[in-house]
Structure formats: C-alpha cells, structure tokens
Design an enzyme around this catalytic site. Sequence first.
Site, mmCIF file in Angstrom:
data_model
loop_
_atom_site.group_PDB
_atom_site.id
_atom_site.type_symbol
_atom_site.label_atom_id
_atom_site.label_comp_id
_atom_site.label_asym_id
_atom_site.label_seq_id
_atom_site.Cartn_x
_atom_site.Cartn_y
_atom_site.Cartn_z
ATOM 1 N N CYS A 2 0.842 -1.195 0.000
ATOM 2 C CA CYS A 2 0.000 0.000 0.000
ATOM 3 C C CYS A 2 0.878 1.246 0.000
ATOM 4 O O CYS A 2 1.956 1.271 0.587
ATOM 5 C CB CYS A 2 -0.944 0.098 1.191
ATOM 6 S SG CYS A 2 -2.014 -1.298 1.405
ATOM 7 N N ARG A 27 3.546 0.021 -5.019
ATOM 8 C CA ARG A 27 3.422 -0.564 -3.684
ATOM 9 C C ARG A 27 2.149 -1.381 -3.514
ATOM 10 O O ARG A 27 1.982 -2.088 -2.518
ATOM 11 C CB ARG A 27 3.442 0.533 -2.619
ATOM 12 C CG ARG A 27 4.672 1.403 -2.642
ATOM 13 C CD ARG A 27 4.603 2.446 -1.557
ATOM 14 N NE ARG A 27 4.590 1.836 -0.259
ATOM 15 C CZ ARG A 27 5.669 1.491 0.434
ATOM 16 N NH1 ARG A 27 6.858 1.728 -0.066
ATOM 17 N NH2 ARG A 27 5.560 0.930 1.602
ATOM 18 N N TRP A 75 -2.899 -2.735 -1.522
ATOM 19 C CA TRP A 75 -2.621 -4.159 -1.757
ATOM 20 C C TRP A 75 -3.363 -4.866 -0.629
ATOM 21 O O TRP A 75 -2.984 -4.768 0.542
ATOM 22 C CB TRP A 75 -1.126 -4.437 -1.681
ATOM 23 C CG TRP A 75 -0.752 -5.835 -2.058
ATOM 24 C CD1 TRP A 75 -0.455 -6.297 -3.303
ATOM 25 C CD2 TRP A 75 -0.607 -6.959 -1.185
ATOM 26 N NE1 TRP A 75 -0.150 -7.634 -3.252
ATOM 27 C CE2 TRP A 75 -0.234 -8.065 -1.967
ATOM 28 C CE3 TRP A 75 -0.774 -7.143 0.193
ATOM 29 C CZ2 TRP A 75 -0.009 -9.340 -1.432
ATOM 30 C CZ3 TRP A 75 -0.562 -8.405 0.729
ATOM 31 C CH2 TRP A 75 -0.175 -9.489 -0.086
ATOM 32 N N ASN A 101 -1.342 1.966 5.848
ATOM 33 C CA ASN A 101 -0.524 0.930 5.208
ATOM 34 C C ASN A 101 -0.017 0.028 6.323
ATOM 35 O O ASN A 101 0.748 0.483 7.172
ATOM 36 C CB ASN A 101 0.648 1.601 4.463
ATOM 37 C CG ASN A 101 1.732 0.618 4.052
ATOM 38 O OD1 ASN A 101 1.452 -0.562 3.866
ATOM 39 N ND2 ASN A 101 2.946 1.097 3.909
ATOM 40 N N GLY A 102 -0.452 -1.223 6.333
ATOM 41 C CA GLY A 102 -0.007 -2.139 7.388
ATOM 42 C C GLY A 102 -1.144 -3.050 7.820
ATOM 43 O O GLY A 102 -2.127 -3.217 7.088
ATOM 44 N N GLU A 488 16.783 -17.031 -10.467
ATOM 45 C CA GLU A 488 16.317 -15.659 -10.701
ATOM 46 C C GLU A 488 15.620 -15.549 -12.063
ATOM 47 O O GLU A 488 14.596 -14.890 -12.188
ATOM 48 C CB GLU A 488 17.512 -14.701 -10.591
ATOM 49 C CG GLU A 488 17.225 -13.251 -10.927
ATOM 50 C CD GLU A 488 16.197 -12.578 -10.036
ATOM 51 O OE1 GLU A 488 15.775 -13.165 -9.028
ATOM 52 O OE2 GLU A 488 15.784 -11.457 -10.382
ATOM 53 N N LYS A 492 11.744 -14.387 -12.603
ATOM 54 C CA LYS A 492 11.352 -13.261 -13.477
ATOM 55 C C LYS A 492 10.238 -13.696 -14.416
ATOM 56 O O LYS A 492 9.270 -12.974 -14.611
ATOM 57 C CB LYS A 492 12.532 -12.749 -14.314
ATOM 58 C CG LYS A 492 13.598 -11.949 -13.617
ATOM 59 C CD LYS A 492 13.187 -10.586 -13.140
ATOM 60 C CE LYS A 492 12.571 -10.659 -11.776
ATOM 61 N NZ LYS A 492 13.410 -10.536 -10.630
ATOM 62 N N GLU A 495 6.857 -14.291 -12.456
ATOM 63 C CA GLU A 495 6.140 -13.183 -11.840
ATOM 64 C C GLU A 495 5.551 -12.206 -12.841
ATOM 65 O O GLU A 495 4.549 -11.567 -12.541
ATOM 66 C CB GLU A 495 6.974 -12.460 -10.779
ATOM 67 C CG GLU A 495 8.148 -11.695 -11.274
ATOM 68 C CD GLU A 495 8.932 -11.025 -10.142
ATOM 69 O OE1 GLU A 495 8.354 -10.681 -9.107
ATOM 70 O OE2 GLU A 495 10.153 -10.842 -10.316
ATOM 71 N N HIS A 511 17.898 -35.935 -11.274
ATOM 72 C CA HIS A 511 17.254 -36.420 -10.049
ATOM 73 C C HIS A 511 15.764 -36.107 -10.034
ATOM 74 O O HIS A 511 15.154 -36.060 -8.965
ATOM 75 C CB HIS A 511 17.968 -35.825 -8.834
ATOM 76 C CG HIS A 511 19.419 -36.182 -8.801
ATOM 77 N ND1 HIS A 511 19.871 -37.418 -8.385
ATOM 78 C CD2 HIS A 511 20.524 -35.496 -9.199
ATOM 79 C CE1 HIS A 511 21.193 -37.465 -8.501
ATOM 80 N NE2 HIS A 511 21.606 -36.313 -8.997
ATOM 81 N N LYS A 610 5.579 -4.113 -4.652
ATOM 82 C CA LYS A 610 7.028 -3.919 -4.646
ATOM 83 C C LYS A 610 7.627 -4.159 -3.261
ATOM 84 O O LYS A 610 8.631 -4.835 -3.127
ATOM 85 C CB LYS A 610 7.336 -2.505 -5.130
ATOM 86 C CG LYS A 610 8.815 -2.226 -5.307
ATOM 87 C CD LYS A 610 9.367 -2.943 -6.512
ATOM 88 C CE LYS A 610 10.840 -2.698 -6.711
ATOM 89 N NZ LYS A 610 11.444 -3.748 -7.538
HETATM 90 O O1 M6R Z 1 12.772 -5.192 -1.180
HETATM 91 P P1 M6R Z 1 13.313 -6.590 -1.046
HETATM 92 O O2 M6R Z 1 14.547 -6.788 -1.808
HETATM 93 O O3 M6R Z 1 13.458 -6.999 0.389
HETATM 94 O O4 M6R Z 1 12.196 -7.496 -1.684
HETATM 95 C C1 M6R Z 1 12.306 -8.890 -1.663
HETATM 96 C C2 M6R Z 1 11.319 -9.533 -2.607
HETATM 97 O O5 M6R Z 1 10.012 -9.192 -2.247
HETATM 98 C C3 M6R Z 1 11.553 -9.102 -4.069
HETATM 99 O O6 M6R Z 1 12.864 -9.363 -4.476
HETATM 100 C C4 M6R Z 1 10.576 -9.847 -4.990
HETATM 101 O O7 M6R Z 1 10.855 -11.204 -5.009
HETATM 102 C C5 M6R Z 1 10.616 -9.253 -6.400
HETATM 103 N N1 M6R Z 1 9.276 -9.119 -6.912
HETATM 104 C C6 M6R Z 1 11.355 -10.104 -7.363
HETATM 105 O O8 M6R Z 1 11.365 -9.570 -8.643
#
Ligand code: M6R
Length: 615
Positions: A2, A27, A75, A101-102, A488, A492, A495, A511, A610
Amino acid sequence: MCGIVGYIGHREAYPIVLKGLQRLEYRGYDSAGIALYDEKELKVSKTKGKVADLKAKMESEVDTSGTLGIGHTRWATHGVPNDVNSHPHISNSGNLVVIHNGIIENYESLKKELTKRGYKFESDTDTEVLVNLIEDVILKEKVKLGKAVQIALNQTVGAYAIAVFDKSKPNEIVVARLGSPLAIGVGDDEYFIASDASPFIEFTNNAIYLEDGEMAVVRRHKGVKVRKIFDDSLVDPYIHELQLNLEQIEKNNFDHFMLKEIYEQPSAIKDTYRGRLHAEEGIIRMAGIDDNLERFLNARRIVIVACGTSWHAGLVAEYIFEDLARIPVEVEYASEFRYRNPIINSDDIVIAISQSGETADTMAAIKLAKEKGAFVFGVCNVVGSSISREANAGAYTHAGPEIGVASTKAFTTQITVLTLIALKLAKAKGTISNTDYHMHLQELETIPQKIEIALEENDHIKEVAFKYKDARNCLYLGRGFNFPVALEGALKLKEISYIHAEGYPAAEMKHGPIALIDEEMPVVVIATRKGHYEKVVSNIQEIKSRQGKIIGIVTEGDTSVRDLADYVIEVPDTIEALTPLLTTIPLQLLSYHIAVMLGKNVDQPRNLAKSVTVE
Ligand code: M6R
C-alpha cells in the site's frame, strides 16, 4: 504494501495526491481512494482497480478542489479488493478520515468491543476499526486528534503508517508509523506525506523520515511536531536533504519501468562501485566494512537473510564469499529464519539484503539476529529505509529508485556490493593472490561496458521470446555461480508472464526434473565457458536427446552449445565469479519480452507489490 499520500498547504491537493498515488502504485494496485477537504465539505472517492480508474471516477463524481487531501493505493490484506474495502475509511460520525498501510493484528477484539459500544462497520478492513477506535477515544477522553491517535495506537498491535484528519478541524493531519515507512516533505508553508519521497520530489528536497514508534502532528502554517507514540516524549526531527531527482522516477522513453531499469544496469553498477572501487590502486573503500573489519575477519560464519530476488543475490554471494574469502556462508529465507529458532552467536555476522529495506520478514530476521547477539550488516537500495536503519552497519547499492515490481537492477547491484565486500575480505585475509585480486578489480570495472554489449542482443532475444511465448512451463538450469541466476531467471518469468518456471542446478536435472522434458519444454541453460562448461554441455546433450528445446546463454564465440541448442544468446567473457552480472541480463530481457507479447502488465504483475511490508 500500500502507498499513502497526503498534502496540506496552499495548493490544490488533488493533483498532488493523485500524481503521488501514481508514483506509489508500485506498492499496491488493487484499489485506490482519495479524500479532499475544501473548507466546506469532505469529498471521498474510492474504487476497486488502479489509480487511473480512481481518476476517472473522482473527476466525474466530485469537485476536486481543496487544499487538504489524503490518498491511498491498496494491496489487500483484510477484505477483498472492492470499493467498500478501499481506503480512505471514515469514522461513524463522518468526521475522521484515515488511510493506512499495514495490518492491525488485534482488530477483531477491538471490533468486538466497539460493536458492543454501538459502532457499525461497512467494510471488512482492520483500518475501519482503527478510525473508529480513534473516534471513540476522542469522545470518551475528550482529547484532541493527536492525543486520541496516540492513545488508540497504544491499544493496537501490528504495523502501520497512517494519516488521519478530522473534517471539523481541517488544519492538521496526524501521521504515525510502526513497521511501515512514512516521510513528511517539508515545503514552504506546505507539507507532504507519503510512503516514500517520490510524490513530493518536485516540490521540496527536505524530508523528515519518521522512525518506528513515532507520530507527528502536521499543522497548516504551524509546522510539524514529532513525538514518540509509546512514551510521549518529544522528538527533534532531523530534516534530510533528498538526493532523488524527477528523471529517476519517470519512465522517460521506455515503455515500462522494468525495461528502463534493465537498461540502467551499466550506470547503476557504476554508481554502486563509484568511490569504492579503485582498481588502479588496488583498493576497495567501504566505510561499513572498514569500520568493522576485525569483526568480519574474525567472524565464525556469515548468515545471509533475504527474500525473493534479494535471496538469489545472497546465494550468488555465498559462492563468491566462500570461493574468494573462505568464510563459511549460509543463506536463509528471512521468513523461515525468523520462525525456526536458528542458532546464532555473537561471532556470527548476519547480512540482510533488501532492495526496499522494508520487507517485513527480513526486518524481523534482523531483529531476531540482533537479539541473539549477532552483528547485522544491511545491503539496501532505499536510503534511510527501515532495514538500513535497523542494521548495525551497511552498504547501500545506490541503484536509484526501482519501480518495476520485478527486481532487475537491484539484483545486479546487490551482487556488485557483495562482490566488493568479498574481495575486500579476501584481500585482508590473504585468501586471494595479489594477481587474482587485481584481476578481479579490473574486471569488475569493465562489467558496465560488458552489460552494454549483452543488451545489444535485445532484438535477438525478442525473437526467442516470440518463439516460446506460448509455453506453459519452462526450466532454467545453471551451475556454480550461475545456479542462483537460473533461479532468478525462473522467478522473473513466473512473476511477470505467469508462465510456470523452475530453476535448478543443471546436475540436479537427472534427479527428477528430466522427467518433465519433452518437445514442448523450453530449457534455458546458462553455459558460459567458465566454470563447469563441459558438464553443462553434457546436460544439454541429455536434454536434446529427450527433444527439449534449448536456449543457451553462452560466452561470445561459443560453438559447442550453438551446435546443440535451438537458440543461443551471447554474453561477453568475464571472470567466473562475475558471470552472474552478465548472464542475468538476457534472462531479464527474455521474461520482459514474453510478458509484453502476452499482454501482461509488466510493471504491476497481478497479486504482487514492490515492498512486502506484511509477513
Ligand atoms: O525489497 P526486497 O529486496 O526486500 O524485496 C524482496 C522480494 O520481495 C523481491 O525481491 C521480490 O521477489 C521481487 N518481486 C522479485 O522480482
């Protein structure tokens, strides 16, 4: 999660709050709302959907004038995303308006109490409970809004950044924070409130970042008074001078923030090592390490805690630290670490990695590690973020704002910082030869230019993306330093394109995952010439014999993989430990183009946000 924004001053609040919400949409983006007060009436508009939906609704529904306003982009945690659950929430009397926010964890018991006392609730949110609790305190205790917020927050358990005003006293906004970020922009007889400084950057460079457990009363013409929520002491706030500029938070000529941020990696990495890496003199200067060098050299082990992409950077660091500096490293998901009663001693160093510096699980892991006596070193991007302040020492990545939800430049700059630390410790410990040390420093300095070359493959990567955009599954394989890159790459793709993808160490394929391979399965294999090249080539052969489709990420000039693969994407040659900084680039572009071709919202993928500020 949020984003919250507020304004009180002499300008029209609506355009500032609306633009601020657009900038904070990373956010959270499942619903949005704004409340304005124009000295006569309160106007509230809220809707499920994006800030653009809110804009359309608001401008057709209400007169948007007024010099006081607050806004929220959500969010969802408590209550599905719909109009009623969207913020702002209003108290039963219709006077108090809040954005939050929280999470208020004890909202159910508070709600029961308030219901007994006759309060009615329209939404399923914890926030509506909070605003009525504040109202109840005002009525019972006959106190002003600021005091009522303080008393109410002393009865709540949870995390919050809130902004609240009373329409019957429209010359102040009360804000408070615990566990969620909150900045107050201090302008010329005007004040801005926001989850980060981006909403007010064109109006002022001066900002107060509230610390956890602090609240502030922001009064028109009278300034900001900060105090502690729990012990009531007054705080003399420090006014930070912001380094942000508008260009950093705009898309400029790129279609998406993600693409802009992929292309920013050469300059972001230069910013990361600027002033730290002195290749010619063979020196690495990092205050956070220099000041604590003995502690690092005597550390029994390093435990890295992080989430998501930052966790992947931690895995790359494990390979680099152990290989170069010979320090044992463990890498943990912060969310597991915090709940599993880990064995941590005072001679352990915990490195917490976080782009946002606000991730709730990483923050909790840090607090636990500190309680157990460990020294905590933060690697964060957002300057002044909660994690950077909670850590005992740290190093910023200086990547600039990362707005696309999918992390790109944060990852490569985290790896850069961690590589600098590993090299510095290796030199101090004598675990690296002089020649190797100098070679690594010089090579690190060439990485931005090599990333530029890797980016030149963009059009070719687009062709590969077109070929595989309709795949339902995808495997990513890598070995050694590039195993975390495979993870990674898979993250990507998942997501932003919602295609199921898995990353594996290439040798693990036999395996289990090899059973998945058929002519429908694209397999992205990182097969750079350094490392376990021949072994990876054998893995490629095994995939080929099962009709899998191979996309090889190879060192320029490679011929062996080219002969076997359906497509190859070249990256320049470099030292093995630095290959992740190059092999990551095509994987980012591949997932980007697939997601764009599938018509997905690349910068704001579904269900994500984010900063994950709730556990
Ligand atoms: O702000 P942070 O690096 O702590 O965030 C960690 C994860 O939430 C963040 O890397 C998330 O996995 C991303 N969406 C990946 O692209």
